[in-house]
Design an enzyme around this catalytic site. Structure first.
Site, PDB file in Angstrom:
ATOM      1  N   HIS A 193     120.127 -15.887  45.745  1.00  0.00           N
ATOM      2  CA  HIS A 193     118.870 -15.421  46.191  1.00  0.00           C
ATOM      3  C   HIS A 193     118.589 -13.896  45.972  1.00  0.00           C
ATOM      4  CE1 HIS A 193     115.846 -14.711  49.270  1.00  0.00           C
ATOM      5  NE2 HIS A 193     116.344 -13.867  49.856  1.00  0.00           N
ATOM      6  N   CYS A 240     116.193 -18.026  53.839  1.00  0.00           N
ATOM      7  CA  CYS A 240     116.144 -17.553  52.449  1.00  0.00           C
ATOM      8  C   CYS A 240     117.381 -18.510  51.749  1.00  0.00           C
ATOM      9  CB  CYS A 240     116.835 -16.046  52.103  1.00  0.00           C
ATOM     10  SG  CYS A 240     115.462 -14.870  52.715  1.00  0.00           S
ATOM     11  N   ASN A 291     110.985 -10.782  47.088  1.00  0.00           N
ATOM     12  CA  ASN A 291     111.628 -11.468  47.934  1.00  0.00           C
ATOM     13  C   ASN A 291     110.824 -12.790  48.580  1.00  0.00           C
ATOM     14  OD1 ASN A 291     113.209 -12.943  49.820  1.00  0.00           O
ATOM     15  ND2 ASN A 291     114.169 -11.336  50.784  1.00  0.00           N
TER      16      ASN A 291
END
Ligand code: ACO
Length: 326
Positions: A253, A113, A283
């Site tokens: 993020h 990520c 996500n």
């Protein structure tokens, strides 16, 4: 300051929407649980024929159009992804094939990520040394194809998408004021995809045990993410010599609203400055930040000269942050 300029951005999201209510019919979960624990309401899911490079290619074309560049004019394509089309070659090569272009450097960055922040850092340094002039920095994922759709602890979290930024040399007015990155590989087993590599090649056993899907210790990830994302952001602010009030937009993020909120609180940045796309997309790993940047630009929230703070955390565990002057 590393003088760069982002001259175009683009995003690609699959059409199919999977809501929390849809998930209620697939696993033992509820919309209320998912919203309360994560902040996610729905996510996009790629169809069976769509791979990461397909989404990246669409986003890249849009970004190039905005930049007034043809994709063939790029000299470097960097794709941050944990869900590559193939183990090899790199997804960036498949992006070239899809666009019918050749000649540019094309490679992937595997930093989970944190991938987009890492890729942006690499691009800025390539530009600073003169090794590159026109770089497509992409974050793209098709997480839905590496998720165990029977595991409620993970399948509710992820979504698919891609975002791209076209980065060129700046004229001294825009760029990266400060940035940092890091990793603690000792924590790798807390979030990984065990099978499909050389440690555990794909076999009937790995397929049976779903070892080719996301394995995660959610609580541990949560704890480390809060600490690392907040810490990286604070360091970037301090190194840039700016305070929370100077930041125009905070784009962390987007993994979980509680992680994002905790990181934001540590920085002291006001809630209304945090840009959130998590509710609609879940996500998307390396794609969350570039997709959010593109949406923020579309919404008129980013203007020349604005200070933007990015921070990320992911498998590895990796982390990184950057203060951009747009
Ligand atoms: N629906 C209903 N119940 C669930 C679900 C679900 N989807 N998933 C887990 N539960 C249950 C558990 O089984 C457990 O039940 P039990 O108490 O009977 O054992 C209970 O909910 C609590 O589980 P916890 O894991 O303690 O729940 P927690 O509050 O920690 O939330 C979550 C879980 C949302 C996964 C959280 O730990 C988290 O967000 N961690 C970060 C994970 C992450 O974001 N990973 C993404 C990759 S890394 C990155 O992007 C930064």
């Amino acid at each position: 300051m590393k003088s760069i300029k982002i001259v175009g951005t683009g995003r690609a999201l699959p059409d199919k929407i999977l809501t929390n209510f849809d998930l209620e019919k697939m696993v033992d979960t509820s919309d209320a649980w998912i919203v309360e624990r994560t902040g996610i309401r729905e996510r996009r899911i790629a169809d069976e024929n769509t791979a990461t490079s397909d989404l990246v290619a669409i986003a890249l074309e849009k970004a190039c159009q905005q930049a007034g560049l043809k994709p063939s004019a790029l000299d470097t394509i960097i794709v941050a992804t944990s869900t590559p089309d193939t183990v090899y070659p790199a997804t960036a090569c498949w992006v070239q094939k899809r666009l019918g272009i050749a000649g540019s450097a094309a490679f992937d960055i595997s930093a989970g990520c944190s991938g987009f922040v890492f890729a942006l850092e690499v691009a800025a340094n390539l530009i600073a040394t003169g090794a590159a002039k026109k770089v497509a920095v992409a974050g793209g994922e098709v997480m839905s194809k590496v998720v165990n759709w029977k595991d409620r602890a993970t399948c509710v979290l992820f979504g698919d998408g891609a975002g791209v930024a076209i980065v060129v040399a700046g004229d001294g007015r825009s760029g990266i004021l400060a940035s940092n990155w890091g990793c603690d590989g000792n924590l790798a087993p807390l979030l990984y995809q065990p099978a499909g590599g050389t440690r555990m090649p794909t076999s009937e056993k790995t397929l049976r045990e779903m070892a080719h899907t996301v394995h995660m210790e959610g609580n541990q990830v949560f704890k480390h993410a809060v600490r690392a994302m907040g810490g990286a952001a604070l360091k970037a602010l301090a190194d840039a010599g700016i305070g929370p009030a100077d930041v125009k937009l905070f784009i962390p993020h987007q993994a979980n609203m509680r992680i994002m909120e905790a990181a934001r609180e540590r920085t002291g940045i006001a809630r209304e400055k945090m840009f959130v796309v998590l509710e609609r997309y879940g996500n998307m790993s390396a794609a969350t930040i570039p997709v959010a940047i593109d949406e923020a630009r579309d919404g008129g929230l980013i203007q020349d000269g604005d200070l933007i703070l990015l921070t990320a955390f992911g498998t590895g565990f990796t982390w990184g942050a950057a203060v951009l002057r747009w």
